[in-house]
Write an enzyme that holds these catalytic residues in place. Structure first.
Site, PDB file in Angstrom:
ATOM      1  N   ASP A  84       0.820  -1.210   0.000  1.00  0.00           N
ATOM      2  CA  ASP A  84       0.000   0.000   0.000  1.00  0.00           C
ATOM      3  C   ASP A  84       0.857   1.264   0.000  1.00  0.00           C
ATOM      4  O   ASP A  84       1.863   1.347   0.712  1.00  0.00           O
ATOM      5  CB  ASP A  84      -0.881  -0.024   1.259  1.00  0.00           C
ATOM      6  CG  ASP A  84      -1.945   1.040   1.270  1.00  0.00           C
ATOM      7  OD1 ASP A  84      -2.509   1.316   0.202  1.00  0.00           O
ATOM      8  OD2 ASP A  84      -2.228   1.583   2.365  1.00  0.00           O
ATOM      9  N   ASP A 110       1.744   4.934  -5.637  1.00  0.00           N
ATOM     10  CA  ASP A 110       1.210   6.209  -5.161  1.00  0.00           C
ATOM     11  C   ASP A 110       2.066   7.367  -5.666  1.00  0.00           C
ATOM     12  O   ASP A 110       3.107   7.684  -5.100  1.00  0.00           O
ATOM     13  CB  ASP A 110       1.158   6.213  -3.634  1.00  0.00           C
ATOM     14  CG  ASP A 110       0.542   7.489  -3.076  1.00  0.00           C
ATOM     15  OD1 ASP A 110       0.125   8.349  -3.882  1.00  0.00           O
ATOM     16  OD2 ASP A 110       0.477   7.627  -1.838  1.00  0.00           O
ATOM     17  N   HIS A 190      -7.066  10.234   5.458  1.00  0.00           N
ATOM     18  CA  HIS A 190      -6.313   9.255   6.242  1.00  0.00           C
ATOM     19  C   HIS A 190      -6.197   9.699   7.698  1.00  0.00           C
ATOM     20  O   HIS A 190      -6.383  10.869   8.033  1.00  0.00           O
ATOM     21  CB  HIS A 190      -4.901   9.089   5.683  1.00  0.00           C
ATOM     22  CG  HIS A 190      -4.836   8.478   4.321  1.00  0.00           C
ATOM     23  ND1 HIS A 190      -4.841   9.230   3.168  1.00  0.00           N
ATOM     24  CD2 HIS A 190      -4.762   7.189   3.918  1.00  0.00           C
ATOM     25  CE1 HIS A 190      -4.771   8.430   2.111  1.00  0.00           C
ATOM     26  NE2 HIS A 190      -4.719   7.185   2.538  1.00  0.00           N
ATOM     27  N   HIS A 218      -9.854   5.138   0.509  1.00  0.00           N
ATOM     28  CA  HIS A 218      -8.847   5.228   1.549  1.00  0.00           C
ATOM     29  C   HIS A 218      -9.412   6.049   2.709  1.00  0.00           C
ATOM     30  O   HIS A 218     -10.394   6.765   2.560  1.00  0.00           O
ATOM     31  CB  HIS A 218      -7.578   5.881   1.016  1.00  0.00           C
ATOM     32  CG  HIS A 218      -6.759   4.986   0.143  1.00  0.00           C
ATOM     33  ND1 HIS A 218      -5.417   4.757   0.355  1.00  0.00           N
ATOM     34  CD2 HIS A 218      -7.084   4.246  -0.940  1.00  0.00           C
ATOM     35  CE1 HIS A 218      -4.954   3.933  -0.556  1.00  0.00           C
ATOM     36  NE2 HIS A 218      -5.954   3.608  -1.365  1.00  0.00           N
ATOM     37  N   VAL A 241      -8.713   0.213   5.616  1.00  0.00           N
ATOM     38  CA  VAL A 241      -8.811   0.579   7.033  1.00  0.00           C
ATOM     39  C   VAL A 241      -7.453   0.373   7.695  1.00  0.00           C
ATOM     40  O   VAL A 241      -6.859  -0.702   7.577  1.00  0.00           O
ATOM     41  CB  VAL A 241      -9.870  -0.269   7.768  1.00  0.00           C
ATOM     42  CG1 VAL A 241      -9.885   0.067   9.258  1.00  0.00           C
ATOM     43  CG2 VAL A 241     -11.255  -0.049   7.163  1.00  0.00           C
ATOM     44  N   THR A 243      -6.089   3.136  10.598  1.00  0.00           N
ATOM     45  CA  THR A 243      -6.053   3.831  11.881  1.00  0.00           C
ATOM     46  C   THR A 243      -6.985   3.208  12.913  1.00  0.00           C
ATOM     47  O   THR A 243      -6.647   3.141  14.099  1.00  0.00           O
ATOM     48  CB  THR A 243      -6.401   5.316  11.680  1.00  0.00           C
ATOM     49  OG1 THR A 243      -5.477   5.897  10.754  1.00  0.00           O
ATOM     50  CG2 THR A 243      -6.330   6.078  12.994  1.00  0.00           C
TER      51      THR A 243
END
Length: 301
Positions: A84, A110, A190, A218, A241, A243
């Site tokens: 990720d 990314d 995020h 996200h 997911v 946090t």
């Protein structure tokens, strides 16, 4: 059960107009807890390892990612391993080169922090090699808040307003880059520790109508169960997911350490953290049913 593939799990979700949960792993206790939580509800899931987590583990991809693959293989439900938010070109190259050997079946390239044209070029260049390696590839278009320095530790606000993803531009981006899934900015952020994000559900519908590949949400830790269900109904197919797991994990560690101030064996404390992760995963999977990927896809490979 054998290690599942991201492509198969996302395809199953897409065909049924449901979505697949993807949970971020920082320690092996995260991976074990995620698998336990998914097994409770019978849901297929992804184990995700981010570039930030690789940096935490000394810049080495193999140790934790290999452990995730072994946890997935031992699980009673289909689990795939995903990389990720990989931004560093050198690390991306290493990840793609070693993915198959490590049990990884997908990667997120990314480059959303770059100008649009640079994002396209960076993404497209790595998509070619990733596809040659048999990987499912995700990218990001739009500014999803909460990744700026300090957001993960809470020293800056994670509620930074992101630039929404334009549906027409997203369709062109998908065509130009050849990616298999697209993370979009629809009001999500995020590093949220509260679940009060209000998503732009109409924009999700527009994106789903314009973009011919699965959409990825996200920052889902900050999204309520009702909003998650609405997002999936509008066209989201992968739900990330991270946090929320850490909130439960660290709270359990604090409680366990406070209850036993003289102990020196870390296993009881880490066990409490692992259990909290499992409880969080099981609750998310159960509370967002039936839209999210469940019993119908348990045999997906």
């Amino acid at each position: 059960m054998t290690l599942a593939s991201t492509a198969a799990l996302v395809a199953a979700a897409t065909s049924r107009q449901t979505a697949l949960f993807a949970f971020n792993v920082i320690t092996i206790e995260h991976a074990e807890g995620i698998a336990e939580g998914a097994e409770r509800t019978g849901d297929a899931v992804l184990l995700q390892v981010s570039e930030n987590t690789v940096a935490f583990h000394g810049g080495r991809i193999a140790p934790l990612v290999s452990a995730c693959a072994r946890v997935a293989e031992a699980s009673a439900v289909p689990i795939a391993v995903h990389l990720d938010h990989f931004q560093d070109p050198g690390l991306l190259g290493e990840a793609i080169d070693t993915a198959t050997r490590l049990g990884v079946s997908s990667v997120m390239i990314d480059a959303a922090h770059l100008p649009y044209r640079d994002n396209v070029e960076r993404t497209r260049s790595f998509v070619r090699s990733a596809h040659q390696a048999g990987l499912w590839v995700e990218a990001e278009l739009g500014a999803i808040g909460g990744k700026e320095p300090g957001a993960q530790s809470g020293t800056v606000s994670a509620h930074t307003a992101g630039v929404r993803t334009d549906p027409a531009e997203a369709a062109v981006f998908a065509e130009q880059t050849g990616v298999d899934g697209l993370a979009v900015a629809v009001g999500n952020s995020h590093a949220m520790t509260t679940r009060d994000t209000r998503l732009d559900i109409d924009l999700i519908r527009q994106l789903a109508a314009h973009v011919p590949i699965p959409l990825v949400l996200h920052g889902s830790s900050g999204v309520s169960d009702d909003q998650l269900r609405a997002a999936v109904a509008a066209g989201m197919r992968k739900i990330n997911v991270g946090t929320a797991l850490n909130v439960g994990y660290t709270a359990a560690l604090r409680q366990a350490l406070s209850a036993d101030t003289s102990g020196v064996d870390p296993r009881p404390y880490l066990s409490a953290g692992r259990q909290a992760v499992a409880d969080t995963v099981a609750a998310l999977c159960a509370n967002t049913a039936p839209q999210l990927l469940g019993a119908g896809e348990r045999d997906a490979r």
